[in-house]
Design a protein around this motif. Structure first.
Motif, PDB file in Angstrom:
ATOM      1  N   ASP A  59      68.948  21.840 -28.323  1.00 55.56           N
ATOM      2  CA  ASP A  59      67.935  21.922 -27.285  1.00 55.56           C
ATOM      3  C   ASP A  59      67.035  20.767 -27.279  1.00 55.56           C
ATOM      4  OD1 ASP A  59      68.237  25.060 -26.380  1.00 55.56           O
ATOM      5  OD2 ASP A  59      68.065  25.038 -28.625  1.00 55.56           O
ATOM      6  N   VAL A  60      66.710  20.061 -28.216  1.00 56.88           N
ATOM      7  CA  VAL A  60      66.281  18.585 -28.219  1.00 56.88           C
ATOM      8  C   VAL A  60      67.084  17.636 -27.424  1.00 56.88           C
ATOM      9  CG1 VAL A  60      65.391  16.868 -29.655  1.00 56.88           C
ATOM     10  CG2 VAL A  60      65.055  19.180 -30.239  1.00 56.88           C
ATOM     11  N   ARG A  61      68.389  17.766 -27.572  1.00 57.70           N
ATOM     12  CA  ARG A  61      69.302  16.687 -27.007  1.00 57.70           C
ATOM     13  C   ARG A  61      69.227  16.852 -25.328  1.00 57.70           C
ATOM     14  NH1 ARG A  61      72.628  18.056 -31.789  1.00 57.70           N
ATOM     15  NH2 ARG A  61      72.664  16.122 -33.138  1.00 57.70           N
ATOM     16  N   GLN A  62      68.895  18.121 -25.074  1.00 57.91           N
ATOM     17  CA  GLN A  62      69.142  18.236 -23.705  1.00 57.91           C
ATOM     18  C   GLN A  62      67.596  18.576 -22.872  1.00 57.91           C
ATOM     19  OE1 GLN A  62      71.752  18.366 -22.004  1.00 57.91           O
ATOM     20  NE2 GLN A  62      72.682  17.475 -23.896  1.00 57.91           N
ATOM     21  N   ALA A  63      66.633  18.488 -23.858  1.00 58.53           N
ATOM     22  CA  ALA A  63      65.107  18.503 -23.235  1.00 58.53           C
ATOM     23  C   ALA A  63      64.893  17.742 -22.044  1.00 58.53           C
ATOM     24  CB  ALA A  63      64.304  18.555 -24.439  1.00 58.53           C
ATOM     25  N   THR A  64      64.042  18.176 -21.202  1.00 56.22           N
ATOM     26  CA  THR A  64      63.303  17.206 -20.367  1.00 56.22           C
ATOM     27  C   THR A  64      61.840  17.162 -20.707  1.00 56.22           C
ATOM     28  OG1 THR A  64      65.048  17.808 -18.303  1.00 56.22           O
ATOM     29  CG2 THR A  64      62.597  17.032 -17.732  1.00 56.22           C
ATOM     30  N   ILE A  65      61.303  16.066 -20.618  1.00 50.05           N
ATOM     31  CA  ILE A  65      60.107  15.762 -20.957  1.00 50.05           C
ATOM     32  C   ILE A  65      59.316  15.322 -19.755  1.00 50.05           C
ATOM     33  CG2 ILE A  65      58.510  14.561 -22.690  1.00 50.05           C
ATOM     34  CD1 ILE A  65      60.612  16.373 -23.889  1.00 50.05           C
ATOM     35  N   ALA A  66      58.292  15.916 -19.602  1.00 52.55           N
ATOM     36  CA  ALA A  66      57.423  15.542 -18.434  1.00 52.55           C
ATOM     37  C   ALA A  66      56.012  14.954 -18.724  1.00 52.55           C
ATOM     38  CB  ALA A  66      57.119  16.919 -17.349  1.00 52.55           C
ATOM     39  N   LEU A  67      55.518  14.132 -17.938  1.00 51.55           N
ATOM     40  CA  LEU A  67      54.152  13.328 -18.295  1.00 51.55           C
ATOM     41  C   LEU A  67      53.276  13.661 -16.972  1.00 51.55           C
ATOM     42  CD1 LEU A  67      52.275  11.659 -19.665  1.00 51.55           C
ATOM     43  CD2 LEU A  67      53.472   9.629 -18.604  1.00 51.55           C
ATOM     44  N   GLU A  68      52.113  13.914 -17.138  1.00 54.37           N
ATOM     45  CA  GLU A  68      51.088  14.182 -16.178  1.00 54.37           C
ATOM     46  C   GLU A  68      49.922  13.241 -16.521  1.00 54.37           C
ATOM     47  OE1 GLU A  68      49.828  17.407 -13.001  1.00 54.37           O
ATOM     48  OE2 GLU A  68      48.874  17.582 -14.968  1.00 54.37           O
ATOM     49  N   VAL A  69      49.453  12.313 -15.738  1.00 50.99           N
ATOM     50  CA  VAL A  69      48.107  11.502 -16.092  1.00 50.99           C
ATOM     51  C   VAL A  69      47.242  11.953 -15.035  1.00 50.99           C
ATOM     52  CG1 VAL A  69      46.851   9.576 -16.466  1.00 50.99           C
ATOM     53  CG2 VAL A  69      49.143  10.061 -17.524  1.00 50.99           C
ATOM     54  N   VAL A  70      46.037  12.327 -15.135  1.00 48.98           N
ATOM     55  CA  VAL A  70      44.863  12.921 -14.190  1.00 48.98           C
ATOM     56  C   VAL A  70      43.743  12.071 -14.219  1.00 48.98           C
ATOM     57  CG1 VAL A  70      43.877  14.405 -12.789  1.00 48.98           C
ATOM     58  CG2 VAL A  70      46.153  14.997 -13.597  1.00 48.98           C
ATOM     59  N   GLY A  71      43.194  10.899 -13.586  1.00 55.60           N
ATOM     60  CA  GLY A  71      42.074  10.403 -13.894  1.00 55.60           C
ATOM     61  C   GLY A  71      40.920  11.037 -13.080  1.00 55.60           C
ATOM     62  N   ARG A 122      52.846  11.372 -12.188  1.00 57.51           N
ATOM     63  CA  ARG A 122      53.741  12.286 -12.733  1.00 57.51           C
ATOM     64  C   ARG A 122      55.156  11.540 -12.911  1.00 57.51           C
ATOM     65  NH1 ARG A 122      50.812  15.520  -8.945  1.00 57.51           N
ATOM     66  NH2 ARG A 122      49.426  17.135  -9.941  1.00 57.51           N
ATOM     67  N   GLY A 123      55.807  12.100 -13.907  1.00 61.22           N
ATOM     68  CA  GLY A 123      57.153  11.591 -14.099  1.00 61.22           C
ATOM     69  C   GLY A 123      57.640  12.551 -15.030  1.00 61.22           C
ATOM     70  N   GLN A 124      59.174  12.276 -15.487  1.00 61.35           N
ATOM     71  CA  GLN A 124      59.826  13.018 -16.422  1.00 61.35           C
ATOM     72  C   GLN A 124      61.013  12.203 -16.915  1.00 61.35           C
ATOM     73  OE1 GLN A 124      60.938  16.687 -14.427  1.00 61.35           O
ATOM     74  NE2 GLN A 124      62.897  15.825 -13.825  1.00 61.35           N
ATOM     75  N   SER A 125      61.550  12.540 -17.873  1.00 61.44           N
ATOM     76  CA  SER A 125      62.475  11.576 -18.665  1.00 61.44           C
ATOM     77  C   SER A 125      63.503  12.834 -19.221  1.00 61.44           C
ATOM     78  CB  SER A 125      62.359  10.550 -19.587  1.00 61.44           C
ATOM     79  OG  SER A 125      61.286  11.124 -20.573  1.00 61.44           O
ATOM     80  N   SER A 126      64.875  12.177 -19.507  1.00 56.71           N
ATOM     81  CA  SER A 126      65.607  13.480 -20.022  1.00 56.71           C
ATOM     82  C   SER A 126      66.148  12.803 -21.603  1.00 56.71           C
ATOM     83  CB  SER A 126      66.963  13.673 -19.052  1.00 56.71           C
ATOM     84  OG  SER A 126      67.866  14.460 -19.824  1.00 56.71           O
ATOM     85  N   MET A 127      66.136  13.523 -22.563  1.00 64.23           N
ATOM     86  CA  MET A 127      66.379  13.330 -23.672  1.00 64.23           C
ATOM     87  C   MET A 127      68.126  13.245 -23.967  1.00 64.23           C
ATOM     88  SD  MET A 127      64.241  12.862 -26.023  1.00 64.23           S
ATOM     89  CE  MET A 127      65.246  12.993 -27.437  1.00 64.23           C
ATOM     90  N   SER A 128      68.757  13.519 -22.723  1.00 66.33           N
ATOM     91  CA  SER A 128      70.334  13.273 -22.903  1.00 66.33           C
ATOM     92  C   SER A 128      70.444  11.868 -22.421  1.00 66.33           C
ATOM     93  CB  SER A 128      70.652  14.126 -21.770  1.00 66.33           C
ATOM     94  OG  SER A 128      70.384  13.786 -20.296  1.00 66.33           O
ATOM     95  N   LEU A 129      69.575  11.166 -22.223  1.00 62.95           N
ATOM     96  CA  LEU A 129      69.849   9.582 -21.740  1.00 62.95           C
ATOM     97  C   LEU A 129      69.378   8.722 -23.084  1.00 62.95           C
ATOM     98  CD1 LEU A 129      68.475   9.265 -18.299  1.00 62.95           C
ATOM     99  CD2 LEU A 129      70.695   9.548 -18.796  1.00 62.95           C
ATOM    100  N   ILE A 130      68.921   9.256 -24.379  1.00 63.60           N
ATOM    101  CA  ILE A 130      68.554   8.588 -25.541  1.00 63.60           C
ATOM    102  C   ILE A 130      69.957   7.767 -25.919  1.00 63.60           C
ATOM    103  CG2 ILE A 130      69.068  10.409 -27.077  1.00 63.60           C
ATOM    104  CD1 ILE A 130      66.525   9.436 -28.377  1.00 63.60           C
ATOM    105  N   SER A 131      69.640   6.535 -26.415  1.00 60.39           N
ATOM    106  CA  SER A 131      70.795   5.871 -26.822  1.00 60.39           C
ATOM    107  C   SER A 131      71.296   5.920 -28.247  1.00 60.39           C
ATOM    108  CB  SER A 131      70.579   4.263 -26.788  1.00 60.39           C
ATOM    109  OG  SER A 131      69.385   3.959 -27.478  1.00 60.39           O
ATOM    110  N   ARG A 132      70.404   6.477 -28.826  1.00 63.94           N
ATOM    111  CA  ARG A 132      70.735   6.891 -30.352  1.00 63.94           C
ATOM    112  C   ARG A 132      70.507   8.593 -30.467  1.00 63.94           C
ATOM    113  NH1 ARG A 132      71.053   1.842 -33.480  1.00 63.94           N
ATOM    114  NH2 ARG A 132      69.739   0.257 -32.287  1.00 63.94           N
ATOM    115  N   ASP A 133      71.307   9.194 -31.066  1.00 61.46           N
ATOM    116  CA  ASP A 133      71.301  10.675 -31.392  1.00 61.46           C
ATOM    117  C   ASP A 133      69.909  10.688 -32.219  1.00 61.46           C
ATOM    118  OD1 ASP A 133      72.609  13.377 -30.899  1.00 61.46           O
ATOM    119  OD2 ASP A 133      72.100  13.225 -33.326  1.00 61.46           O
TER     120      ASP A 133
END
Length: 386
Positions: A264-276, A283-294
């Motif tokens: 589940d960690v390997r497939q997780a999507t991590i989202a970021l929000e910054v409100v000033g 806002r943005g997001q990244s996928s743990m599936s794209l990590i280069s090292r397991d």
């Protein structure tokens, strides 16, 4: 005050969540199980011990603090609130971090180095590097023959960097992010140095391991990063990374069980929000599936025959999110402002929410190991008979 359940995993009623709360008696390990919050200090007076005995947490008895739906929790910037305070879910564990584990973040580190910490120079360098290696780098397996060949080509082109060495070489970048007991949790302030003019949040998954180096659960983290300081010299990594309130983890450690695993960690999507306060929203997001090292490979590079952690450790896995949105002027990129609210989120891990201040204005880190041991001894939770 906040309804903490709005910041928990979507399936939180079925999850086993380990955390820490500031109770009247002092810092206390707590467990969310079956929708209720339990004080488990009688079973394990520290989070580190609870992690070392994780196999028993599904059935351990504790002091029932109530249904989580009915409990109010306070954020540090809500001075008139009387709810519970949630702390970082780790205490005596060493806080480690891995860097340059995504192709995008590798390029951004190279850019920081080439720009020597000057944000205005980043744009042109980014274009040149992306044109040359952006596509290649994403497909390269670290330590492979292909990586060795790419390294040779980049050296010939005068584009090699120490950051690319840890991005595609055999050895990962593993460093100590913060001392034990120095991390902050959900609802607390996070700090950037007042003398930093180019910095950003780093939304990450944090793997929590027991004293044997076995991953037992995961949390969310914000590895606050000072791009200008590290960009001047990689030897300033400590100054860029280890500052007051610069390591945030939470809201809880989700323990691995039949319903949640490393996959589940390997497939997780991590989202970021910054409100000033200035109306800026990113806002943005990244996928743990794209990590280069397991993740498990990073854990193995952190511990083993050369290095042990008798109280366990927490390991930030790195991020691919390097914000380049222009905030104040074209070409200046993103940097934090005091008052930014930062939310790192993932469906199976919840929402880690913090507010930005400067390190010198954040609450001082005052409770060290001696203070914690005195508190626990005074509560009868540690001692010769324990």
């Amino acid at each position: 005050m906040a309804r903490l359940i709005d910041h928990l995993p979507a399936d939180w009623r079925d999850a086993l969540l380990l955390g820490r709360a500031q109770l009247a008696e002092g810092p206390t390990p707590v467990l969310v199980r079956g929708g209720r919050l339990y004080d488990i200090s009688g079973f394990a007076p520290t989070s580190a011990e609870a992690v070392s005995r994780a196999a028993d947490l599904a059935t351990v008895e504790g002091r029932d603090l109530g249904a989580l739906d009915d409990l109010d929790f306070t954020r540090a910037w809500e001075s008139d609130s009387e709810g519970l305070t949630l702390l970082s879910p780790v205490d005596l564990q060493v806080i480690k971090a891995s860097g340059v584990t995504f192709a995008v973040s590798a390029l951004e580190r190279v850019i920081e180095e080439a720009a020597r910490g000057d944000a205005s120079a980043a744009g042109s360098i980014r274009e040149r590097l992306s044109a040359r290696i952006g596509g290649d780098l994403k497909a390269v397996q670290p330590g492979s023959e292909q990586a060795t060949a790419l390294k040779a080509a980049l050296i010939d082109d005068g584009l090699w960097s120490q950051y690319l060495e840890v991005a595609i070489g055999p050895d990962a970048e593993i460093f100590t992010k913060a001392p034990i007991l120095a991390s902050v949790g959900w609802g607390d302030w996070v700090g950037v140095r007042a003398d930093s003019a180019w910095n950003n949040p780093e939304p990450e998954v944090v793997i929590v391991c027991d004293p044997e180096g076995r991953p037992v659960g995961a949390s969310l983290g914000n590895d606050v990063n000072l791009r200008d300081i590290e960009g001047r010299s990689a030897l300033l990594l400590g100054k860029a990374k280890d500052n007051n309130a610069s390591a945030s983890i939470g809201p809880f450690i989700r323990l691995f069980d039949g319903g949640f695993s490393m996959d589940d960690v390997r497939q997780a999507t991590i989202a970021l929000e910054v409100v000033g306060d200035d109306g800026f929203v990113m806002r943005g997001q990244s996928s743990m599936s794209l990590i280069s090292r397991d993740p498990e490979a990073l854990v193995r590079q952190t511990t083993g025959s050369n290095h042990q952690y008798p109280d366990g450790f927490a390991l930030y896995l790195g991020t691919m999110f390097a914000p380049i949105d222009d905030r104040d002027a074209p070409g200046k990129g993103f940097t934090h402002k005091v008052g930014d609210v930062v939310r790192v989120s993932s469906e199976r891990l919840g929402v880690l929410e913090n507010k930005v201040t400067t390190c010198d204005q954040a609450p001082k880190w005052t409770l060290g190991v001696l203070g914690l041991m005195r508190n626990l001894a005074g509560r009868g939770l540690v001692g010769a008979s324990q």
